[in-house]
Design a protein around this motif. Structure first.
Motif, PDB file in Angstrom:
ATOM      1  N   LYS A  12       2.322   0.376  42.228  1.00 47.59           N
ATOM      2  CA  LYS A  12       2.667  -1.028  42.028  1.00 47.59           C
ATOM      3  C   LYS A  12       3.084  -1.318  40.586  1.00 47.59           C
ATOM      4  O   LYS A  12       3.895  -2.203  40.345  1.00 47.59           O
ATOM      5  CB  LYS A  12       1.472  -1.914  42.380  1.00 47.59           C
ATOM      6  N   ARG A  13       2.524  -0.594  39.632  1.00 43.47           N
ATOM      7  CA  ARG A  13       2.707  -0.930  38.225  1.00 43.47           C
ATOM      8  C   ARG A  13       3.747  -0.099  37.478  1.00 43.47           C
ATOM      9  O   ARG A  13       4.270  -0.545  36.457  1.00 43.47           O
ATOM     10  CB  ARG A  13       1.371  -0.781  37.490  1.00 43.47           C
ATOM     11  N   PHE A  14       4.019   1.119  37.940  1.00 45.34           N
ATOM     12  CA  PHE A  14       4.872   2.034  37.185  1.00 45.34           C
ATOM     13  C   PHE A  14       6.066   2.497  37.999  1.00 45.34           C
ATOM     14  O   PHE A  14       6.014   2.540  39.224  1.00 45.34           O
ATOM     15  CB  PHE A  14       4.061   3.259  36.734  1.00 45.34           C
ATOM     16  N   LYS A  15       7.129   2.879  37.273  1.00 39.04           N
ATOM     17  CA  LYS A  15       8.342   3.382  37.909  1.00 39.04           C
ATOM     18  C   LYS A  15       8.763   4.641  37.161  1.00 39.04           C
ATOM     19  O   LYS A  15       8.741   4.670  35.925  1.00 39.04           O
ATOM     20  CB  LYS A  15       9.437   2.315  37.809  1.00 39.04           C
ATOM     21  N   LEU A  23       8.322   4.075  33.284  1.00 40.70           N
ATOM     22  CA  LEU A  23       8.538   2.715  32.803  1.00 40.70           C
ATOM     23  C   LEU A  23       7.332   1.866  33.156  1.00 40.70           C
ATOM     24  O   LEU A  23       6.780   1.984  34.249  1.00 40.70           O
ATOM     25  CB  LEU A  23       9.772   2.103  33.456  1.00 40.70           C
ATOM     26  N   THR A  24       6.948   1.014  32.224  1.00 36.54           N
ATOM     27  CA  THR A  24       5.823   0.109  32.447  1.00 36.54           C
ATOM     28  C   THR A  24       6.111  -1.234  31.790  1.00 36.54           C
ATOM     29  O   THR A  24       6.976  -1.316  30.904  1.00 36.54           O
ATOM     30  CB  THR A  24       4.521   0.717  31.879  1.00 36.54           C
ATOM     31  N   GLY A  25       5.425  -2.260  32.228  1.00 37.53           N
ATOM     32  CA  GLY A  25       5.596  -3.577  31.628  1.00 37.53           C
ATOM     33  C   GLY A  25       5.024  -3.613  30.222  1.00 37.53           C
ATOM     34  O   GLY A  25       4.122  -2.840  29.884  1.00 37.53           O
ATOM     35  N   GLN A  26       5.538  -4.514  29.407  1.00 41.05           N
ATOM     36  CA  GLN A  26       5.056  -4.644  28.032  1.00 41.05           C
ATOM     37  C   GLN A  26       3.649  -5.219  28.015  1.00 41.05           C
ATOM     38  O   GLN A  26       3.323  -6.107  28.795  1.00 41.05           O
ATOM     39  CB  GLN A  26       5.980  -5.576  27.250  1.00 41.05           C
ATOM     40  N   ALA A  27       2.831  -4.706  27.131  1.00 41.26           N
ATOM     41  CA  ALA A  27       1.456  -5.198  26.990  1.00 41.26           C
ATOM     42  C   ALA A  27       1.407  -6.394  26.048  1.00 41.26           C
ATOM     43  O   ALA A  27       2.288  -6.580  25.217  1.00 41.26           O
ATOM     44  CB  ALA A  27       0.571  -4.079  26.448  1.00 41.26           C
ATOM     45  N   GLY A  28       0.365  -7.198  26.195  1.00 42.35           N
ATOM     46  CA  GLY A  28       0.104  -8.277  25.247  1.00 42.35           C
ATOM     47  C   GLY A  28       0.855  -9.560  25.507  1.00 42.35           C
ATOM     48  O   GLY A  28       1.066 -10.334  24.577  1.00 42.35           O
ATOM     49  N   LYS A  29       1.280  -9.804  26.747  1.00 40.97           N
ATOM     50  CA  LYS A  29       2.051 -11.018  27.016  1.00 40.97           C
ATOM     51  C   LYS A  29       1.442 -11.901  28.103  1.00 40.97           C
ATOM     52  O   LYS A  29       2.103 -12.761  28.656  1.00 40.97           O
ATOM     53  CB  LYS A  29       3.476 -10.643  27.424  1.00 40.97           C
ATOM     54  N   ARG A  30       0.173 -11.703  28.418  1.00 43.52           N
ATOM     55  CA  ARG A  30      -0.452 -12.481  29.488  1.00 43.52           C
ATOM     56  C   ARG A  30      -0.827 -13.884  29.025  1.00 43.52           C
ATOM     57  O   ARG A  30      -0.645 -14.849  29.735  1.00 43.52           O
ATOM     58  CB  ARG A  30      -1.712 -11.767  29.992  1.00 43.52           C
ATOM     59  N   HIS A  31      -1.401 -13.976  27.843  1.00 42.16           N
ATOM     60  CA  HIS A  31      -1.818 -15.282  27.324  1.00 42.16           C
ATOM     61  C   HIS A  31      -1.858 -15.210  25.807  1.00 42.16           C
ATOM     62  O   HIS A  31      -1.683 -14.142  25.228  1.00 42.16           O
ATOM     63  CB  HIS A  31      -3.194 -15.671  27.876  1.00 42.16           C
ATOM     64  N   GLY A  32      -2.078 -16.353  25.140  1.00 45.55           N
ATOM     65  CA  GLY A  32      -2.165 -16.382  23.678  1.00 45.55           C
ATOM     66  C   GLY A  32      -0.819 -16.271  22.992  1.00 45.55           C
ATOM     67  O   GLY A  32      -0.739 -15.770  21.876  1.00 45.55           O
ATOM     68  N   MET A  33       0.249 -16.745  23.648  1.00 42.77           N
ATOM     69  CA  MET A  33       1.582 -16.639  23.053  1.00 42.77           C
ATOM     70  C   MET A  33       1.745 -17.539  21.829  1.00 42.77           C
ATOM     71  O   MET A  33       2.585 -17.289  20.980  1.00 42.77           O
ATOM     72  CB  MET A  33       2.675 -17.011  24.074  1.00 42.77           C
ATOM     73  N   ILE A  34       0.928 -18.576  21.722  1.00 45.45           N
ATOM     74  CA  ILE A  34       1.044 -19.524  20.616  1.00 45.45           C
ATOM     75  C   ILE A  34       0.767 -18.837  19.275  1.00 45.45           C
ATOM     76  O   ILE A  34       1.348 -19.185  18.254  1.00 45.45           O
ATOM     77  CB  ILE A  34       0.099 -20.740  20.838  1.00 45.45           C
TER      78      ILE A  34
END
Length: 66
Positions: A12-15, A23-34
């Motif tokens: 589900k997570r990797f290609k 390939l994987t999604g970038q880390a650190g973008k779930r919350h706290g973007m401010i």
């Protein structure tokens, strides 16, 4: 011989790319973007190629990925 199982979480997570990288999604973008810099948010778009040591772990969980 019985079939080996692929980890469901990994499929589900990797290609796997044509050259065998992961390939994987970038880390650190779930919350706290401010509190993140605009440059960080721009650079963390899309997907990224996983590092070689982590790649080795994921490939063991996906035995049939080419």
């Amino acid at each position: 011989m019985p079939k080996m199982k692929t980890k469901s979480s990994c499929k589900k997570r990797f290609k796997v790319t044509a050259t065998g990288r992961i390939l994987t999604g970038q880390a650190g973008k779930r919350h706290g973007m401010i509190k993140r810099h605009k440059k960080f948010i721009r650079n963390a778009r899309g997907t990224t190629v996983m590092s070689a040591p982590d790649e080795k772990i994921i490939k063991s969980m996906m035995p049939y990925a080419r």
